[in-house]
Motif scaffolding. Structure first.
Motif, PDB file in Angstrom:
ATOM      1  N   ALA A  71      45.028  46.757  32.163  1.00 22.69           N
ATOM      2  CA  ALA A  71      44.875  46.454  30.739  1.00 22.69           C
ATOM      3  C   ALA A  71      43.539  45.802  30.402  1.00 22.69           C
ATOM      4  CB  ALA A  71      46.012  45.541  30.266  1.00 22.69           C
ATOM      5  N   GLU A  72      43.050  44.910  31.254  1.00 27.04           N
ATOM      6  CA  GLU A  72      41.836  44.158  30.961  1.00 27.04           C
ATOM      7  C   GLU A  72      40.882  44.170  32.148  1.00 27.04           C
ATOM      8  OE1 GLU A  72      41.147  42.951  28.063  1.00 27.04           O
ATOM      9  OE2 GLU A  72      43.115  43.123  27.078  1.00 27.04           O
ATOM     10  N   ILE A  95      45.003  46.500  40.449  1.00 28.60           N
ATOM     11  CA  ILE A  95      43.875  45.589  40.291  1.00 28.60           C
ATOM     12  C   ILE A  95      42.834  45.915  41.351  1.00 28.60           C
ATOM     13  CG2 ILE A  95      43.106  43.191  40.401  1.00 28.60           C
ATOM     14  CD1 ILE A  95      45.829  42.337  39.397  1.00 28.60           C
ATOM     15  N   THR A  96      41.573  46.013  40.907  1.00 32.43           N
ATOM     16  CA  THR A  96      40.459  46.255  41.830  1.00 32.43           C
ATOM     17  C   THR A  96      39.424  45.155  41.648  1.00 32.43           C
ATOM     18  OG1 THR A  96      40.784  48.652  41.732  1.00 32.43           O
ATOM     19  CG2 THR A  96      38.665  47.857  42.548  1.00 32.43           C
ATOM     20  N   GLN A  97      39.074  44.507  42.755  1.00 36.12           N
ATOM     21  CA  GLN A  97      38.056  43.461  42.751  1.00 36.12           C
ATOM     22  C   GLN A  97      36.805  44.008  43.428  1.00 36.12           C
ATOM     23  OE1 GLN A  97      40.504  40.728  44.973  1.00 36.12           O
ATOM     24  NE2 GLN A  97      40.851  39.441  43.166  1.00 36.12           N
ATOM     25  N   THR A  98      35.661  43.845  42.732  1.00 36.15           N
ATOM     26  CA  THR A  98      34.417  44.409  43.259  1.00 36.15           C
ATOM     27  C   THR A  98      33.310  43.366  43.185  1.00 36.15           C
ATOM     28  OG1 THR A  98      35.082  46.576  42.423  1.00 36.15           O
ATOM     29  CG2 THR A  98      32.795  46.326  43.111  1.00 36.15           C
ATOM     30  N   LEU A  99      32.588  43.209  44.283  1.00 40.14           N
ATOM     31  CA  LEU A  99      31.419  42.343  44.337  1.00 40.14           C
ATOM     32  C   LEU A  99      30.221  43.190  44.713  1.00 40.14           C
ATOM     33  CD1 LEU A  99      30.005  39.550  44.410  1.00 40.14           C
ATOM     34  CD2 LEU A  99      30.712  39.373  46.813  1.00 40.14           C
ATOM     35  N   LYS A 156      38.649  38.285  28.560  1.00 44.34           N
ATOM     36  CA  LYS A 156      39.534  38.098  27.413  1.00 44.34           C
ATOM     37  C   LYS A 156      39.777  36.619  27.158  1.00 44.34           C
ATOM     38  CE  LYS A 156      44.101  39.243  25.585  1.00 44.34           C
ATOM     39  NZ  LYS A 156      45.402  39.939  25.832  1.00 44.34           N
ATOM     40  N   ASP A 157      40.147  35.856  28.162  1.00 46.87           N
ATOM     41  CA  ASP A 157      40.395  34.420  28.038  1.00 46.87           C
ATOM     42  C   ASP A 157      39.517  33.683  29.035  1.00 46.87           C
ATOM     43  OD1 ASP A 157      42.481  34.658  26.092  1.00 46.87           O
ATOM     44  OD2 ASP A 157      43.831  35.287  27.697  1.00 46.87           O
ATOM     45  N   PHE A 158      38.876  32.583  28.564  1.00 42.27           N
ATOM     46  CA  PHE A 158      37.982  31.793  29.414  1.00 42.27           C
ATOM     47  C   PHE A 158      38.395  30.330  29.302  1.00 42.27           C
ATOM     48  CE2 PHE A 158      33.935  29.457  30.101  1.00 42.27           C
ATOM     49  CZ  PHE A 158      33.691  29.864  31.409  1.00 42.27           C
TER      50      PHE A 158
END
Length: 200
Positions: free
Chosen positions: A46-47, A27-31, A63-65
């Protein structure tokens, strides 16, 4: 969870980029803040979900909100609003529900449409009410089936039938029975009576 790799990049052209990488979970989080928009991205194996905020808009792609409010939830739009689902759309309330339009209200379906209630259903029009179909049926399963109006007209383009175990036709004034063809009055016992009776 293993160690995270955190980086901060400062650029006079590209702006500020903050990145957090979780190699174990992929998982990569980018701001990214580039002076025109703020983009938040969470990318997995995957998403990927993104939130893009500009001076006049916010766009969320995922995908889901889910929005979960323990109190009141209010959605308001000054201009036109649109809600589209490419699959099933379900609206549900555990208490009263009201759908109101201060202008025209249109409901349509390309397949079957059903309106039902466990108690009463009321349909009311301030002026004209039209019910139309290729074939129609009005049924009262246990009680009275009542049709009432200042003037009552019933017609069939080919044939009209009125039948029951007991049938009564009554008029407070004049009663007219007329046929442009053959007229038949038949019964196992037929009574014709009145203060004045004319036949022929």
């Amino acid at each position: 969870m293993g160690k995270l790799v955190c980086t901060v990049e400062l650029d006079k052209v590209k702006g500020v980029t903050v990145k957090v990488e979780n190699a174990d979970a992929q998982i990569t989080q980018t701001l990214v803040m580039d002076g025109e928009s703020i983009t938040l991205t969470v990318a997995g194996s995957a998403e990927t979900s993104t939130v893009v905020q500009k001076q006049d808009s916010v766009t969320i792609t995922c995908k889901d909100f889910t929005v979960d409010a323990t109190g009141t939830l209010t959605l308001k739009s000054k201009d036109a609003s649109s809600w589209t689902s490419q699959a099933t759309l379900q609206l549900e309330s555990t208490q009263d529900m009201t759908v109101t339009s201060k202008a025209k209200l249109t409901q349509s379906a390309t397949s079957d449409m059903k309106l039902s209630s466990n108690t009463n259903v009321g349909v009311e029009a301030g002026s004209q009410l039209d019910l139309k179909g290729m074939q129609t049926s009005l049924t009262a399963s246990t009680g009275e089936n009542k049709v009432e109006g200042m003037t009552l007209k019933m017609s069939g383009k080919t044939q009209a039938e009125l039948s029951s175990a007991m049938t009564k036709v009554a008029a407070q004034g004049k009663l007219g029975l007329e046929s442009s063809g053959v007229a038949e009055l038949k019964g196992s016992l037929t009574n014709v009576s009145g203060s004045v009776v004319k036949l022929g």
